[in-house]
Design a protein around this motif. Structure first.
Motif, mmCIF file in Angstrom:
data_model
loop_
_atom_site.group_PDB
_atom_site.id
_atom_site.type_symbol
_atom_site.label_atom_id
_atom_site.label_comp_id
_atom_site.label_asym_id
_atom_site.label_seq_id
_atom_site.Cartn_x
_atom_site.Cartn_y
_atom_site.Cartn_z
ATOM 1 N N ASP A 174 3.521 -61.729 -54.965
ATOM 2 C CA ASP A 174 2.350 -60.804 -54.312
ATOM 3 C C ASP A 174 2.517 -59.344 -54.164
ATOM 4 O OD1 ASP A 174 1.121 -63.429 -53.771
ATOM 5 O OD2 ASP A 174 1.746 -63.428 -51.924
ATOM 6 N N GLY A 175 3.039 -58.609 -55.248
ATOM 7 C CA GLY A 175 3.349 -57.272 -55.574
ATOM 8 C C GLY A 175 4.319 -56.933 -54.686
ATOM 9 N N LYS A 176 5.242 -57.799 -54.540
ATOM 10 C CA LYS A 176 6.707 -57.366 -53.732
ATOM 11 C C LYS A 176 7.729 -58.082 -54.559
ATOM 12 C CE LYS A 176 9.297 -57.763 -49.375
ATOM 13 N NZ LYS A 176 9.418 -58.220 -48.103
ATOM 14 N N GLY A 177 8.707 -57.028 -55.174
ATOM 15 C CA GLY A 177 9.716 -57.277 -55.987
ATOM 16 C C GLY A 177 11.097 -57.208 -54.891
ATOM 17 N N ASN A 178 12.213 -56.716 -55.683
ATOM 18 C CA ASN A 178 13.442 -56.653 -55.123
ATOM 19 C C ASN A 178 13.935 -55.043 -55.189
ATOM 20 O OD1 ASN A 178 14.126 -59.624 -54.800
ATOM 21 N ND2 ASN A 178 13.344 -59.394 -56.812
ATOM 22 N N PHE A 179 15.126 -54.516 -54.378
ATOM 23 C CA PHE A 179 15.660 -53.635 -54.385
ATOM 24 C C PHE A 179 16.713 -53.549 -55.227
ATOM 25 C CE2 PHE A 179 18.837 -50.707 -53.048
ATOM 26 C CZ PHE A 179 18.060 -49.288 -53.590
ATOM 27 N N TRP A 180 17.057 -52.342 -56.226
ATOM 28 C CA TRP A 180 18.299 -52.763 -57.154
ATOM 29 C C TRP A 180 18.539 -51.288 -57.197
ATOM 30 C CZ3 TRP A 180 18.450 -57.373 -59.591
ATOM 31 C CH2 TRP A 180 17.283 -58.294 -59.510
ATOM 32 N N SER A 181 19.873 -51.269 -56.782
ATOM 33 C CA SER A 181 20.472 -49.872 -56.717
ATOM 34 C C SER A 181 20.633 -49.131 -57.928
ATOM 35 C CB SER A 181 21.802 -50.031 -56.115
ATOM 36 O OG SER A 181 22.575 -50.841 -56.811
ATOM 37 N N ASN A 182 20.525 -49.848 -59.077
ATOM 38 C CA ASN A 182 20.659 -49.146 -60.391
ATOM 39 C C ASN A 182 19.169 -49.061 -61.130
ATOM 40 O OD1 ASN A 182 20.444 -52.066 -60.590
ATOM 41 N ND2 ASN A 182 21.359 -52.086 -62.744
ATOM 42 N N TYR A 183 18.402 -49.083 -60.300
ATOM 43 C CA TYR A 183 17.082 -48.850 -60.932
ATOM 44 C C TYR A 183 16.650 -47.512 -60.895
ATOM 45 C CZ TYR A 183 11.689 -48.698 -61.208
ATOM 46 O OH TYR A 183 10.518 -48.620 -61.505
ATOM 47 N N LEU A 184 16.234 -47.137 -62.310
ATOM 48 C CA LEU A 184 15.979 -45.557 -62.447
ATOM 49 C C LEU A 184 14.661 -45.118 -62.829
ATOM 50 C CD1 LEU A 184 19.021 -45.059 -65.170
ATOM 51 C CD2 LEU A 184 19.058 -44.660 -62.780
ATOM 52 N N GLY A 185 13.777 -46.160 -62.196
ATOM 53 C CA GLY A 185 12.357 -45.704 -62.392
ATOM 54 C C GLY A 185 11.910 -44.940 -61.242
ATOM 55 N N TRP A 186 10.432 -44.522 -61.054
ATOM 56 C CA TRP A 186 9.885 -43.524 -60.243
ATOM 57 C C TRP A 186 8.733 -44.369 -59.519
ATOM 58 C CZ3 TRP A 186 10.101 -43.377 -65.615
ATOM 59 C CH2 TRP A 186 8.852 -43.591 -66.257
ATOM 60 N N ASP A 187 8.193 -43.510 -58.493
ATOM 61 C CA ASP A 187 7.401 -44.033 -57.666
ATOM 62 C C ASP A 187 6.468 -42.868 -57.296
ATOM 63 O OD1 ASP A 187 5.377 -45.021 -55.876
ATOM 64 O OD2 ASP A 187 7.173 -44.921 -54.189
ATOM 65 N N MET A 188 5.470 -42.620 -58.349
ATOM 66 C CA MET A 188 4.331 -41.504 -58.217
ATOM 67 C C MET A 188 3.424 -41.714 -56.969
ATOM 68 S SD MET A 188 5.360 -39.626 -60.909
ATOM 69 C CE MET A 188 4.037 -38.534 -60.978
ATOM 70 N N ASN A 189 3.040 -42.769 -56.629
ATOM 71 C CA ASN A 189 1.932 -42.494 -55.440
ATOM 72 C C ASN A 189 2.774 -43.005 -54.165
ATOM 73 O OD1 ASN A 189 2.680 -45.485 -55.795
ATOM 74 N ND2 ASN A 189 0.779 -46.275 -56.153
ATOM 75 N N GLY A 190 3.941 -43.153 -53.966
ATOM 76 C CA GLY A 190 4.728 -43.103 -52.706
ATOM 77 C C GLY A 190 4.474 -44.418 -51.955
ATOM 78 N N ASP A 191 4.198 -45.502 -52.766
ATOM 79 C CA ASP A 191 3.847 -46.807 -52.128
ATOM 80 C C ASP A 191 5.297 -47.734 -52.022
ATOM 81 O OD1 ASP A 191 4.375 -47.572 -54.748
ATOM 82 O OD2 ASP A 191 2.297 -48.853 -54.841
ATOM 83 N N ASN A 192 6.363 -47.059 -52.388
ATOM 84 C CA ASN A 192 7.611 -47.705 -52.267
ATOM 85 C C ASN A 192 7.762 -48.873 -53.283
ATOM 86 O OD1 ASN A 192 10.328 -48.302 -51.170
ATOM 87 N ND2 ASN A 192 9.563 -49.790 -49.836
ATOM 88 N N ILE A 193 6.839 -48.921 -54.224
ATOM 89 C CA ILE A 193 7.028 -49.503 -55.398
ATOM 90 C C ILE A 193 7.123 -48.896 -56.638
ATOM 91 C CG2 ILE A 193 5.762 -51.643 -56.861
ATOM 92 C CD1 ILE A 193 6.581 -52.443 -53.929
ATOM 93 N N GLY A 194 8.039 -49.428 -57.421
ATOM 94 C CA GLY A 194 8.546 -48.721 -58.708
ATOM 95 C C GLY A 194 7.370 -48.779 -59.674
ATOM 96 N N ASP A 195 7.113 -47.656 -60.409
ATOM 97 C CA ASP A 195 6.016 -47.513 -61.377
ATOM 98 C C ASP A 195 6.143 -48.502 -62.674
ATOM 99 O OD1 ASP A 195 4.541 -46.280 -59.310
ATOM 100 O OD2 ASP A 195 4.710 -44.533 -60.255
ATOM 101 N N THR A 196 7.718 -48.544 -62.756
ATOM 102 C CA THR A 196 8.026 -49.306 -64.108
ATOM 103 C C THR A 196 8.652 -50.421 -63.902
ATOM 104 O OG1 THR A 196 10.165 -48.042 -64.256
ATOM 105 C CG2 THR A 196 8.192 -47.058 -65.338
ATOM 106 N N ILE A 197 8.563 -51.348 -64.666
ATOM 107 C CA ILE A 197 9.233 -52.735 -64.661
ATOM 108 C C ILE A 197 10.844 -52.635 -64.579
ATOM 109 C CG2 ILE A 197 9.566 -55.114 -65.741
ATOM 110 C CD1 ILE A 197 6.670 -54.608 -66.746
ATOM 111 N N PHE A 198 11.560 -53.515 -63.802
ATOM 112 C CA PHE A 198 12.908 -53.633 -63.831
ATOM 113 C C PHE A 198 13.241 -54.747 -64.553
ATOM 114 C CE2 PHE A 198 16.982 -54.709 -62.071
ATOM 115 C CZ PHE A 198 17.680 -53.519 -62.592
ATOM 116 N N GLU A 199 14.261 -54.640 -65.742
ATOM 117 C CA GLU A 199 14.722 -56.084 -66.444
ATOM 118 C C GLU A 199 16.179 -55.653 -66.224
ATOM 119 O OE1 GLU A 199 12.022 -57.325 -69.713
ATOM 120 O OE2 GLU A 199 11.942 -55.336 -70.076
#
Length: 447
Positions: free
Chosen positions: A345-370
């Motif tokens: 439902d639009g909620k993932g996980n927090f990854w300390s090595n995620y290098l994506g960004w959050d342009m709209n400030g909704d605390n959700i990364g804008d790029t997929i994490f694999e």
């Protein structure tokens, strides 16, 4: 029926239903024959043991309360069971119990019960010995509260008994106990509808060990300095909520053939194999999920483990969301050829090595994490490749996979990675049914 007969019948029924007015409180001293005093009790009696040592292998056959003053010690004499319970309605409290037998085949224990009993209460006792601390079997409505069980560190771990062993138990409450230097802390087998709450277990093989059990709750326990904090095996419908595992050597949580269960809001920290025990393939795993499916893993924090979470052997159709994976050198090891989406439902996980960004400030990364790519899978298959990890050839291969996603093998994808660690939900019981897990896994996934 004449009046006399009716009167006699009424008198007999009334007499049979009267409470036992012969039940008494008895004080017992070390020079007394404790077994004889136990044999002379009636249901409801209270035996108060004065300070001192009572040596023997004692059997309780009545619904009594056996209570010790400070300094009252039951010494098993180095053989058999220190106390054997053969009646329902028994309470054992405030005793020091030591020196029972060490024959694990004979199930030697400080407190032993293998009868179909009800309403046993074992509380505020201190047990120290070689065999099982408590062996409790076939009982219902059992309470094991605020006891301390200590094993013998001089004996090899595999030759020690478990601290508290529950076998074929229903409706037990095991709360507030401290267990250390035994083999496993709490061992639960073929037992249903029990609560394991607020216990502390350390310096053991496994803190909590489940086998062939279902519909149990494991909440708010602490395990540290173990090989595995929580070993959950061949069980279903478990709620494992709000527990902590620290300083494990092999696993924070080991799940082997676990189904339809909830692993939520737990904390796993520092899972690292000791250098002297290192062999190829033996790495500390925060969460190890083997042949387990249709589970919910959410709200957990896994920090400083060699591998954050390792899934293998058909561990699929599981919801994984709202977790924090922090500072784990390998965040995910996923051995399978199926794609899995780790968000809900639009909620993932927090990854300390995620290098994506959050342009709209909704605390959700804008790029997929694999978390993994084809190079990782090659290294898992051919561990000797680790020496090439930073070579130009490997770096080019990783770059090619990123530029041409069609070359990526199936694996884990988090379409809604969190930019900040989620706040744990203290209402741990408010969980959704795992029966609806599979259809939700694909809801709202980014293409």
């Amino acid at each position: 029926m004449n009046k006399v007969t009716m009167f006699l019948l009424f008198f007999l029924v009334s007499w049979l239903t009267l409470p036992d007015v012969t039940a008494k409180e008895h004080k017992v001293f070390p020079q007394d024959n404790l077994q004889q005093r136990l044999d002379l009790t009636v249901d409801g009696d209270v035996l108060l043991l004065a300070p001192g040592t009572y040596t023997g292998n004692f059997v309780i056959s009545r619904a009594i309360r056996l209570s010790g003053a400070a300094g009252a010690v039951i010494d098993g004499g180095g053989q058999g069971n220190a106390i054997t319970i053969k009646s329902s309605g028994v309470t054992i409290e405030n005793l020091s119990i030591i020196n029972w037998g060490d024959d694990l085949t004979a199930q030697n224990a400080g407190i032993y019960s293998d009868k179909a009993t009800d309403n046993l209460v074992i509380r505020n006792n201190k047990l120290r010995g070689d065999g099982f601390g408590m062996w409790l079997q076939k009982s219902q409505h059992l309470k094991v509260l605020n006891n301390t069980v200590e094993g013998n560190i001089a004996i090899r771990s595999a030759d020690r008994g478990n601290g508290i062993q529950l076998s074929s138990i229903k409706h037990a409450e095991v709360r507030g106990n401290t267990i250390f230097h035994t083999r496993d802390g709490l061992y639960i087998i073929s037992s249903q509808e029990n609560l394991i709450d607020g216990n502390t277990m350390h310096d053991l093989r496994y803190g909590v060990h489940y086998m062939y059990s279902h519909s149990n709750k494991v909440v708010n326990n602490l395990a540290y300095r173990t090989r595995a904090g929580y070993a959950l095996m061949s069980s279903r419908n478990l709620k494992v909520l709000g527990n902590t595992s620290r300083d494990s050597e092999d696993y924070g949580f080991l799940m082997n053939f676990i189904t339809s269960s909830f692993i939520q809001n737990n904390v796993i920290e520092k899972v690292w194999t000791k250098p002297e025990n290192k062999v190829l393939g033996r790495d500390g795993k925060g969460l190890f999920v083997y042949n387990s499916a249709y589970n919910t893993i959410s709200g957990n924090k896994v920090e400083s483990a060699e591998i954050g979470i390792h899934l293998t052997a058909g561990s699929e159709n599981t919801q994984v969301y709202g977790n924090s994976f922090i500072d784990n050198p390998t965040q995910v090891k996923y051995v399978s050829n199926k794609k899995q989406e780790w968000s809900l439902d639009g909620k993932g996980n927090f990854w300390s090595n995620y290098l994506g960004w959050d342009m709209n400030g909704d605390n959700i990364g804008d790029t997929i994490f694999e978390p993994n790519d084809g190079i990782d899978k090659l290294i898992w298959q051919y561990p000797e490749m680790k020496i090439l990890m930073d070579s130009p050839a490997v770096l080019i291969l990783r770059w090619v996979q990123r530029q041409f996603p069609v070359l990526k093998p199936p694996g884990i994808k988090d379409s809604f990675p969190l930019m900040l660690p989620p706040v744990p939900d203290n209402g741990s019981d408010r969980v959704t049914s795992s029966a609806t897990a599979s259809p939700q896994l694909t809801a709202g996934i980014r293409k």
